[in-house]
Write an enzyme that holds these catalytic residues in place. Structure first.
Site, PDB file in Angstrom:
ATOM      1  N   HIS A  20       0.970  -0.967   0.000  1.00 26.20           N
ATOM      2  CA  HIS A  20       0.096  -0.004   0.003  1.00 26.20           C
ATOM      3  C   HIS A  20       0.905   1.228  -0.099  1.00 26.20           C
ATOM      4  CE1 HIS A  20      -3.652   2.297   0.716  1.00 26.20           C
ATOM      5  NE2 HIS A  20      -3.093   3.069   1.728  1.00 26.20           N
ATOM      6  N   ASP A  22       1.154   5.148  -0.226  1.00 24.73           N
ATOM      7  CA  ASP A  22       0.469   6.445  -0.308  1.00 24.73           C
ATOM      8  C   ASP A  22       1.002   7.448  -1.115  1.00 24.73           C
ATOM      9  OD1 ASP A  22      -2.124   6.217   1.777  1.00 24.73           O
ATOM     10  OD2 ASP A  22      -0.209   5.499   2.953  1.00 24.73           O
ATOM     11  N   ASP A 135      -8.284   1.522   1.670  1.00 25.26           N
ATOM     12  CA  ASP A 135      -7.900   2.588   2.652  1.00 25.26           C
ATOM     13  C   ASP A 135      -8.967   4.015   2.904  1.00 25.26           C
ATOM     14  OD1 ASP A 135      -6.344   2.944   4.727  1.00 25.26           O
ATOM     15  OD2 ASP A 135      -4.890   4.296   3.809  1.00 25.26           O
ATOM     16  N   HIS A 404      -6.158   9.657  -1.067  1.00 21.13           N
ATOM     17  CA  HIS A 404      -6.979   9.555   0.166  1.00 21.13           C
ATOM     18  C   HIS A 404      -6.243  10.354   1.435  1.00 21.13           C
ATOM     19  CE1 HIS A 404      -5.211   5.614   0.005  1.00 21.13           C
ATOM     20  NE2 HIS A 404      -4.943   5.809   1.276  1.00 21.13           N
TER      21      HIS A 404
END
Length: 1001
Positions: A20, A22, A135, A404
């Site tokens: 994951h 970001d 997420d 996000h």
């Protein structure tokens, strides 16, 4: 091929390796690339080549593209192609980022998805078909529709209310078919999987070790990867001594999860944030573990295999079960514990939220401006490839901030600066491009570079003497628009003229922001996708702009107002009479003049005082809103100034903490417009425009504007999902944290109503919004927080935001039927306000065509009916073939990247704004002749209807049809009816996407 389990009742676990990543959160994109992200792709590709059974899913395209363009060698690139063909590397979602779902606009979600998909299809000929929205903080009902329109077969989410998830888990209801749009219903439904309580990370606790579980590469280190390759907290290597313990732990977790789902297929995500930067230790240990479990599968009752998300969904799909249908209700807001309501981020970093939306709307304008220019002036002096690069820089920046932890305001300060800098740089490029296009079309001699700026209120018109000041105004909407544009001028004596020398209605008055300049309001009337040019001259005379006259009223103590002698001050235009109470200087009521309905209406600023000390109770931070009491009014005294004018009256209210305070704490500017005869003033007249000045706040304060009315709303609020559809928000009482859990995101629209009358609020940036009492709506405008939670401090994730914010909200009040007609066009008029460019054209006046309207194109403006929105008109520049077979062939032959960008393909999107049954007239399907719509751009030769992001021909797009009680037969679902001879019927809520080619290209 998928191995079916040998024995009935044997569980099959799909081990999905993922990282994951970001796109900005705690670290900037550059810091992340250096510390770990580049190593993820390099080492994963190396390791996948070493073991035929290994698989991996790649998600965020921004990181992958940076790796592909700057790091990957030719060998790695060839290996990626091979792994994709073997189905061992799978791109899921395929957008630039994993976008936030609460505070983003649907246009920007589509942009970032299209941006990533265009790259993937052009480069690899592949089309993502599964989502992995693990997420985002809560799930919107727009997203399933978006992904269905993009051709996806299944959608996956994770973060929903903790109590709801527990309930769904217990009842095996984590999987369903979601009909996100009430109007599109089963045509754009999608199978949706909600992750269980373990979410997207591997279980981190191992009973036999104090290190993390299943993360053999440990945790990433910033700023530099360690030279010796030893990372903190690396899991114990798998050995003969511990392999049985590892296997037991994994199998127990698989069995626990299996009990929550209807099939014996278990999705087992292997990874977490920033994982797989050393894929070698990851796979070499996991290989041993999977082999061991499979060798002992009779004993364990489980088989395990490396898998992609697609493998898992294919297995569930082939079970052929009948699934429940979920309607268009979303999963917002989102709470993780009784006192952890993630509703603060709806407002966090309001300045960033505002800039992100301005950038998005400038991009929308720049794209259509450039598209018309390319069609009209094929041999132009503006370099097309350079121009496309300028647009691409803003496409990339607007896509990036949809992440996000971007527009949500949940990033560290340096990452916020990264987003801001990228947005401002992209906006500068597009402004420069638009200015140079204007220059080229007017064959103007360059006078220095005064023309190089797109106007920002506050930068002022340069006062060069002897040179006419020109203001060029572009309307980016495909409707005729009548509105005001505001510019700063240095004196009151001003006249404004159009291209033919006719006087233009204007008003000039003292500025709210500056003592040395004046605000000039120019009434502009511009047809769709066209621009007009106005000259501004320092002249007095009968044609000069009306000068607004100001009357100041004494500061009033609102706490000791004299209720006996009520004195009301009326401000009136053709649509409303607004009364102000002179005892308090606050608004008293609004009367809608056509129906003569009066609503009592007062507005005040309040602040929630929140706790920042974790030892004293729940805290508010970037994400969470945790008020410890009711909101407190901020001011005891209000000053009033009214600027009366022939075109506009502005009511300026200044809110002071007490009667003797030196400086005001808050200000509110309310504007009401009066449109002269001969202009279409319907939209202008019906909106009460408000601008607020909030900040800097004190620490641990959250500022709200509360509007209290006499409407009997039963505490029911309506808010939008992503500017696409409306959600009903009944007030819910909870054991704990009721205030915060009744906050919802407002991206563009919120309203309250009684049986006859509706009060609508339209916004130009996202806010949290709530109805805490009957007849009331409150909007959170700003937050400033600091707390001592160690995790927040370690990552600099506190929100000590000392800025001043100036959000704008338009109010519309009236009978439901009237507001229904007005609000869709109004919210888009607010989102896509005209772009104002200005400068001086020296010497001879340019020879302008003898018509007042100027299109970039001779011929007709681009005009749609009021229930359709021209969502996209752009030249994407992709070089892929529209024929899938051809595209795949050219990728195999290695021919896919040759030549310049393709300027002949125009991307067109049209969106129907209304739901079925929402309005007797505007909810009807609309027939559009694309040839005549676009005749101003040239002669349309060919139209191809495509999927939402352009990568599928809709005629060949066959999505999986999941069985439901409503539709028992399973098969493939076909989206829309396609167009014959360029005539398209657009049904309620459809978003239709086309490639358009013109003659002579």
């Amino acid at each position: 091929l998928i191995l079916l389990p040998r024995a009935h009742g044997e569980l099959r676990a799909f081990v999905v390796a993922h990282s994951h990543m970001d796109v900005g959160w705690i670290y900037t994109v550059q810091e992340s690339m250096h510390a770990y992200a580049a190593n993820v792709y390099t080492s994963v590709v190396e390791e996948l080549m070493k073991g035929k059974q290994r698989k991996f899913i790649a998600v965020e395209q921004e990181f992958f593209r940076l790796w592909w363009d700057a790091v990957a060698t030719d060998t790695y690139k060839q290996q990626v192609h091979q792994l994709l063909q073997e189905g061992r590397l799978e791109f899921v979602i395929g957008g630039q980022v994993m976008h936030d779902e609460a505070v983003t606009l649907i246009d920007d979600q589509i942009l970032q998805l299209t941006e990533g998909h265009g790259f993937l299809y052009e480069t690899f000929g592949i089309r993502p078909q599964f989502s992995w929205h693990v997420d985002p903080f809560g799930a919107s009902a727009t997203t399933p529709t978006l992904f269905a329109l993009a051709g996806f077969n299944a959608h996956l989410i994770s973060r929903i209310d903790y109590d709801l998830k527990a309930d769904m888990q217990k009842n095996k209801k984590l999987q369903f078919v979601w009909q996100g749009s009430p109007s599109l219903s089963e045509r754009q439904e999608i199978f949706t999987h909600v992750m269980d309580q373990y979410s997207y990370c591997t279980p981190s606790q191992l009973p036999f070790s104090n290190r993390s579980g299943f993360f053999w590469n440990g945790f990433a280190v910033f700023p530099d990867p360690p030279k010796d390759g030893v990372y903190p907290n690396m899991s114990l290597p798998v050995t003969d001594a511990n392999i049985h313990l590892y296997a037991q732990t994994m199998v127990e977790n698989i069995k626990e999860r299996a009990a929550w789902f209807r099939t014996s297929d278990v999705l087992w995500p292997w990874g977490c944030d920033k994982q797989f930067f050393n894929a070698s230790v990851q796979y070499s240990n996991m290989d041993l573990l999977l082999d061991y479990i499979n060798k002992h599968s009779d004993e364990f009752g489980v088989t395990v295999q490396y898998a992609t998300v697609g493998d898992y969904f294919q297995a569930v799909y082939s079970r052929n079960l009948t699934w429940e249908i979920r309607d268009s209700q979303d999963f917002l807001p989102y709470s993780t514990e009784p006192f952890q309501a993630w509703t603060g981020f709806y407002t966090s970093r309001s300045t960033l939220k505002g800039i992100a939306r301005r950038a998005s709307s400038l991009l929308h304008a720049g794209e259509s401006f450039f598209t018309q220019y390319v069609r009209k002036y094929p041999t132009s002096s503006v370099c097309k490839c350079e121009a496309l690069k300028q647009l691409q820089s803003l496409r990339w920046a607007v896509s990036e901030v949809q992440h996000h932890d971007g527009v949500t305001g949940t990033e560290s300060p340096k990452v916020k600066d990264m987003y801001m800098n990228n947005l401002i740089h992209g906006m500068y490029n597009v402004k420069k491009l638009m200015a140079s296009i204007i220059f080229d079309m007017n064959n103007a001699k360059r006078n220095g570079d005064v023309y190089s700026s797109v106007y920002n209120k506050g930068s002022g018109i340069p006062g060069a003497s002897g040179v006419d000041q020109y203001v060029v105004v572009y309307n980016p909407l495909a409707w005729n628009i009548t509105t005001f544009v505001t510019i700063s001028v240095s004196h009151l004596a001003i006249s404004v003229y159009d291209e033919l020398g006719h006087s233009v209605p204007a008003q000039v008055q003292s500025s709210t922001e500056s003592h040395s300049t004046y605000d000039l309001y120019i009434l502009v009337s511009i047809s769709g996708l066209s621009y007009r040019k106005y000259s501004v001259k320092p002249l007095t005379g009968k044609e000069s702009a009306f000068v607004g006259r100001s009357i100041k009223y004494k500061r009033k103590d609102v706490t000791h107002a004299d209720q006996q002698r009520q004195q009301l001050l009326p401000v009136v235009n053709n649509c409303y009479q607004v009364l102000f109470d002179q005892n308090t200087n606050l608004m008293h009521s609004i009367t809608e003049r056509e129906t003569n309905q009066t609503v009592q209406l007062t507005q005040e600023f309040l602040e929630y005082h929140v706790n920042g000390d974790v030892t004293k109770g729940p805290i508010s931070d970037n994400y969470l809103f945790a008020p410890n009491a009711s909101a407190v009014p901020v001011s005891k005294a209000v000053e009033l100034e009214v600027v009366f004018g022939s075109l506009m009256t502005e009511i300026r209210q200044y809110f002071y903490s007490n009667v003797t305070a030196q400086d005001y704490a808050y200000a509110m500017y309310t504007r009401m417009y009066t449109v002269p005869e001969g202009y279409d003033g319907k939209l202008l007249c019906h909106r009460i425009e408000q601008e607020y000045r909030v900040g800097p706040l004190e620490l641990n304060r959250e500022a709200v504007l509360r509007t209290s009315t006499s409407l009997n709303t039963r505490q029911l609020l309506y808010t939008d999902n992503n500017g696409y559809q409306i959600q009903k928000r009944p007030f819910k009482a909870y054991m704990n944290n009721t205030v915060a859990r009744n906050y919802y995101p407002m991206v563009q629209t919120a309203y309250i109503e009684d049986d006859t009358t509706r009060l609508m609020l339209l916004a130009e940036r996202a806010h949290g919004v709530s109805s805490q009492e009957n007849g009331q709506v409150e909007v959170m405008l700003h937050r400033r927080l600091w707390n001592n939670l160690q995790w927040d401090l370690d990552y600099n994730l506190t929100l000590n935001d000392s800025s001043v914010v100036r959000p704008v909200i338009w109010l519309i009040l009236g009978p439901k039927a009237v507001t229904n007609v007005l609000y869709q066009t109004s919210r888009l008029a607010l989102e896509h306000r005209p772009v104002v460019m200005f400068g001086a054209l020296a010497g001879d006046k340019p020879k302008l065509p003898g018509q007042p309207q100027q299109n970039l194109v001779h011929g007709s403006p681009v005009t749609l009916p009021p229930n359709l929105h021209l969502q996209t008109l752009s030249i994407p520049g992709w070089r892929y073939s529209s024929s899938h077979a051809e595209q795949v062939h050219s990728v195999h032959m290695g021919k896919q990247k040759q030549g310049d960008a393709d300027f002949s393909r125009v991307l067109l999107r049209i969106r129907h704004l209304y739901e079925v049954g929402e309005d007797p007239v505007l909810s009807q399907p609309v027939m559009v002749n694309l040839k005549s719509l676009l005749k101003g751009l040239g002669s349309v030769m060919l139209v191809e209807e495509r999927s939402l992001t352009g990568i599928w021909d809709v005629n060949t797009l066959k999505r999986w049809k999941w069985k439901t009680a409503q539709y028992p037969s399973k098969g493939f679902s076909n989206g829309t009816e396609t167009s014959e001879n360029c005539i398209v019927t657009v049904h309620p809520k459809e978003i239709r996407t086309f490639f358009v080619y013109f003659q002579g290209q």
